[in-house]
Scaffold this active site. Structure first.
Site, PDB file in Angstrom:
ATOM      1  N   CYS A 167       0.833  -1.194   0.000  1.00  0.00           N
ATOM      2  CA  CYS A 167       0.000   0.000   0.000  1.00  0.00           C
ATOM      3  C   CYS A 167       0.866   1.241   0.000  1.00  0.00           C
ATOM      4  O   CYS A 167       2.062   1.194  -0.274  1.00  0.00           O
ATOM      5  CB  CYS A 167      -0.905  -0.005   1.232  1.00  0.00           C
ATOM      6  SG  CYS A 167      -1.872  -1.527   1.423  1.00  0.00           S
ATOM      7  N   ARG A 183      -4.911   1.698  -0.160  1.00  0.00           N
ATOM      8  CA  ARG A 183      -4.914   0.242  -0.051  1.00  0.00           C
ATOM      9  C   ARG A 183      -4.829  -0.475  -1.395  1.00  0.00           C
ATOM     10  O   ARG A 183      -5.584  -0.180  -2.316  1.00  0.00           O
ATOM     11  CB  ARG A 183      -6.179  -0.225   0.684  1.00  0.00           C
ATOM     12  CG  ARG A 183      -6.196  -1.726   0.938  1.00  0.00           C
ATOM     13  CD  ARG A 183      -7.479  -2.153   1.616  1.00  0.00           C
ATOM     14  NE  ARG A 183      -7.472  -3.591   1.883  1.00  0.00           N
ATOM     15  CZ  ARG A 183      -8.535  -4.304   2.237  1.00  0.00           C
ATOM     16  NH1 ARG A 183      -9.705  -3.681   2.392  1.00  0.00           N
ATOM     17  NH2 ARG A 183      -8.450  -5.597   2.458  1.00  0.00           N
ATOM     18  N   LEU A 184      -3.897  -1.404  -1.461  1.00  0.00           N
ATOM     19  CA  LEU A 184      -3.835  -2.389  -2.543  1.00  0.00           C
ATOM     20  C   LEU A 184      -4.163  -3.721  -1.888  1.00  0.00           C
ATOM     21  O   LEU A 184      -3.364  -4.269  -1.132  1.00  0.00           O
ATOM     22  CB  LEU A 184      -2.448  -2.422  -3.181  1.00  0.00           C
ATOM     23  CG  LEU A 184      -2.266  -3.375  -4.361  1.00  0.00           C
ATOM     24  CD1 LEU A 184      -3.137  -2.945  -5.539  1.00  0.00           C
ATOM     25  CD2 LEU A 184      -0.802  -3.445  -4.790  1.00  0.00           C
ATOM     26  N   ILE A 228      -4.443  -7.378  -1.017  1.00  0.00           N
ATOM     27  CA  ILE A 228      -3.737  -8.622  -1.352  1.00  0.00           C
ATOM     28  C   ILE A 228      -4.157  -9.757  -0.407  1.00  0.00           C
ATOM     29  O   ILE A 228      -4.481 -10.860  -0.835  1.00  0.00           O
ATOM     30  CB  ILE A 228      -2.207  -8.432  -1.259  1.00  0.00           C
ATOM     31  CG1 ILE A 228      -1.737  -7.279  -2.158  1.00  0.00           C
ATOM     32  CG2 ILE A 228      -1.482  -9.735  -1.601  1.00  0.00           C
ATOM     33  CD1 ILE A 228      -1.859  -7.527  -3.627  1.00  0.00           C
ATOM     34  N   ASN A 276       2.342  -0.608   5.220  1.00  0.00           N
ATOM     35  CA  ASN A 276       2.608  -0.970   3.833  1.00  0.00           C
ATOM     36  C   ASN A 276       3.503  -2.203   3.815  1.00  0.00           C
ATOM     37  O   ASN A 276       4.581  -2.190   4.414  1.00  0.00           O
ATOM     38  CB  ASN A 276       3.313   0.204   3.120  1.00  0.00           C
ATOM     39  CG  ASN A 276       3.892  -0.183   1.771  1.00  0.00           C
ATOM     40  OD1 ASN A 276       3.355  -1.040   1.078  1.00  0.00           O
ATOM     41  ND2 ASN A 276       4.987   0.449   1.406  1.00  0.00           N
ATOM     42  N   GLY A 277       3.071  -3.275   3.148  1.00  0.00           N
ATOM     43  CA  GLY A 277       3.936  -4.441   3.030  1.00  0.00           C
ATOM     44  C   GLY A 277       3.214  -5.750   3.221  1.00  0.00           C
ATOM     45  O   GLY A 277       1.983  -5.831   3.125  1.00  0.00           O
ATOM     46  N   GLU A 278       3.998  -6.776   3.493  1.00  0.00           N
ATOM     47  CA  GLU A 278       3.469  -8.120   3.754  1.00  0.00           C
ATOM     48  C   GLU A 278       4.307  -8.783   4.846  1.00  0.00           C
ATOM     49  O   GLU A 278       5.540  -8.752   4.784  1.00  0.00           O
ATOM     50  CB  GLU A 278       3.533  -9.002   2.494  1.00  0.00           C
ATOM     51  CG  GLU A 278       2.774  -8.478   1.293  1.00  0.00           C
ATOM     52  CD  GLU A 278       1.268  -8.573   1.432  1.00  0.00           C
ATOM     53  OE1 GLU A 278       0.797  -9.174   2.418  1.00  0.00           O
ATOM     54  OE2 GLU A 278       0.564  -8.044   0.551  1.00  0.00           O
TER      55      GLU A 278
END
Length: 617
Positions: A2, A51-52, A54, A77-79
């Site tokens: 994000c 927001r993206l 996933i 932001n991230g995973e």
């Protein structure tokens, strides 16, 4: 994956939601699936998010996210790839969750471990977490710096964002950092002084360094490093080469497996080199027969001798992948170049990033949100040929017998490297001259004594006033071991720029890039191995080649050349449309007093000047 932005005021001055929204609007490309803005009760803290989606595509995973009766609020932001395992442990401690997202796991981990929570995360991340009860903020960036985090601070506030363009929306002054620009124009590979990794191309806007966190209470800011591989303390592995290769194979396979966790389609970026090819082949082996075809995305170059198409096809045919190709050319570049520079925020050293840009656009056109890629392997496994110099220097001083044996291995494989050593070593094995060749391979700049005159083309290139900025000269350290050189490339200079390019190119098209080689357990393991495990019998990346030779096409597992996404840059730069951009850039830099109008223009690196001039847009 994000975009984040926000403001923490140290005074009673109130923040408006519109202020935060204007910052997140600037990075809408990073998160087209949703947005959110949040203010604390006193309106002195504002967090924003794009927001993206996933993991957990529902509204339950929207951000900024609150936790434990609104005590904690995060923008992230991230995973976190091991979020499932962490969540199971947290449940045993009584924590409950309203979503299936990794975001909520970060909040619970912070409640349990406070600032030490980052040590448990396997992933890529940057986040800011506000504790309303303690009136404190905790910010962190992942170990390798895959996800960006920039900030500005003064006596009144702390402003942060995923991309620099957000700060102009927060009324931060846009002032060029002359020292950084000098370094870049003197040597395009030196995008910033490695001793000042926090500096950017803009005054007063800093980057949080990888593996660092920030704690904020009132107007007191504390920055801490939470992870490092200390080569002086790192124990050397006792494993045999065979066992080490098997362990590496297992670690990388597990890393790929975790990075396939997603609620949206996952594909791969395939360049034809061993790194990305290995990832594609591992995914194929994990998915097994009967699974839907894996999508691969690649850039090709028509009628160019360095086109990697035949290697890509070897991989896609062996794995039965669904290959998607794009063929970037000078006309496409001319059309995209300003947008490319806009999304990068800071200058870049060459046109290869445009190939990556096109790959990300291709993935978007094929509705694939997540791509796995191979960055990090070269820096930890000695994939570039210049590492040979450091390696042989180390052997020369530690094991002369092995030095001679290893040097003999490259006699026919890499004649130019072998001849280079013969010219410098001679029968007396002059170590001082060898060290000089090592410095050459590292692109070491000249000492500060005659810095401007001795740096190739710098004095005629830069204007007289600008070239007097001698403090910008960077002198690289000297390495006596291969691991020292690899550590520098991985954690200080080299990989950081590639990660920046990958993040901006992917997020410009709302795509997420995941990098299996950048698992901290893999890094810790590889840096525990002796140098002659990484380069063995003249082969770079030996654990990778040997460990996956049965999975890869043989021609790729034991490739001797090293190309990557190398485009026909010379041809592109001769395009009339691209030259129009260059002419504007040249004129702009001369007007700003940076370029010397009387320089030898034949020495101009057009790409470098074009990307530098965009700072003044």
């Amino acid at each position: 994956m994000c975009g984040i932005a926000g403001i923490i005021n140290f005074t009673e001055k109130e923040i408006s939601l519109n202020q935060i929204k204007s910052m997140t609007d600037a990075i809408a490309h990073r998160g087209p699936d949703g947005e959110g803005q949040w203010l604390n009760a006193g309106k002195t803290v504002g967090l924003g998010h794009r927001r993206l989606s996933i993991i957990d595509l529902s509204d339950n995973a929207s951000q900024p996210m609150n936790y434990l009766n609104n005590r904690y609020t995060i923008t992230y932001n991230g995973e976190i790839y091991n979020y499932i395992e962490l969540k199971e442990e947290l449940k045993k401690d009584g924590y409950s969750f309203n979503s299936t997202s990794d975001t909520e796991v970060i909040l619970a981990m912070y409640d349990k471990y406070k600032s030490n929570c980052v040590k448990y995360f396997d992933g890529m991340f940057s986040f800011v977490l506000w504790d309303e009860k303690e009136k404190t903020a905790f910010c962190a960036r992942d170990r390798f710096g895959e996800k960006p985090f920039f900030y500005y601070t003064d006596s009144t506030c702390f402003i942060f964002a995923s991309e620099i363009k957000c700060f102009w929306q927060a009324n931060v002054s846009k002032t060029i950092n002359n020292e950084t620009l000098y370094n870049f124009l003197s040597d395009k590979y030196c995008l910033y002084d490695y001793k000042k990794q926090s500096q950017t191309f803009y005054e007063n806007i800093l980057r949080l360094e990888p593996a660092h966190s920030v704690s904020i209470k009132e107007n007191k800011i504390s920055i801490n490093k939470y992870w490092n591989i200390d080569l002086t303390e790192n124990p050397v592995s006792k494993l045999s080469l065979e066992d080490a290769t098997e362990e590496f194979r297992n670690l990388l396979t597990q890393s790929v497996k975790k990075r396939l966790r997603s609620d949206v389609p996952v594909g791969s970026s395939l360049s034809g080199g061993i790194d990305s090819s290995t990832i594609v082949c591992i995914i194929d082996s994990l998915q097994g027969k009967g699974h839907s075809k894996q999508l691969t995305f690649s850039a090709r170059f028509k009628d160019f001798e360095k086109d990697e198409g035949r290697f890509m096809e070897m991989v896609t045919q062996k794995t039965n992948a669904d290959a998607k190709y794009i063929f970037p050319n000078e006309d496409m570049l001319a059309e995209d170049i300003e947008n490319l520079f806009y999304h990068q925020d800071e200058p870049t050293g060459g046109a290869s990033i445009y190939a990556q840009w096109c790959v990300m656009r291709l993935a978007k056109q094929n509705h694939t949100k997540v791509l796995l890629d191979g960055q990090g392997a070269d820096e930890m496994l000695a994939g570039y040929h210049h590492y040979y110099y450091t390696y042989y220097y180390e052997l020369l001083h530690k094991d002369k017998k092995l030095f001679k044996e290893e040097l003999e291995q490259i006699k026919t494989r890499y004649a130019s490297i072998y001849n280079h050593f013969q010219n410098y070593l001679g029968p007396q094995t002059n170590s001082g001259l060898l060290k000089r060749s090592l410095n050459f391979a590292k692109r070491k700049l000249s000492p500060a004594k005659n810095s401007v005159a001795e740096i190739e083309y710098a004095e005629p290139l830069l204007s007289k006033n600008y070239s007097s900025l001698q403090s910008g000269t960077v002198q690289f350290p000297e390495f006596t071991t291969l691991n020292q050189s690899l550590h520098f490339s991985t954690h200080t200079f080299g990989l950081q720029d590639l990660l920046r390019f990958a993040d901006r190119n992917s997020m410009a098209h709302s795509r997420e890039v995941r990098l299996p080689f950048l698992d901290h357990k893999i890094a810790e393991f590889l840096f525990s191995l002796p140098s002659n495990y990484k380069i063995y019998k003249g082969w770079t990346k030996y654990p990778l080649r040997k460990g996956f030779e049965t999975l890869l096409p043989k021609e790729i597992a034991w490739r001797e050349d090293k190309i990557g996404y190398e485009p026909p840059q010379k041809k592109w730069m001769s395009s009339s449309k691209v030259n129009e951009v260059y002419k504007w850039s040249e004129k702009k830099l001369e007007q700003e007093g940076i370029l010397n109008p009387k320089r030898n223009k034949e020495n101009d690196d057009k790409w470098v000047l074009m990307s530098a001039a965009y700072l003044y847009k």
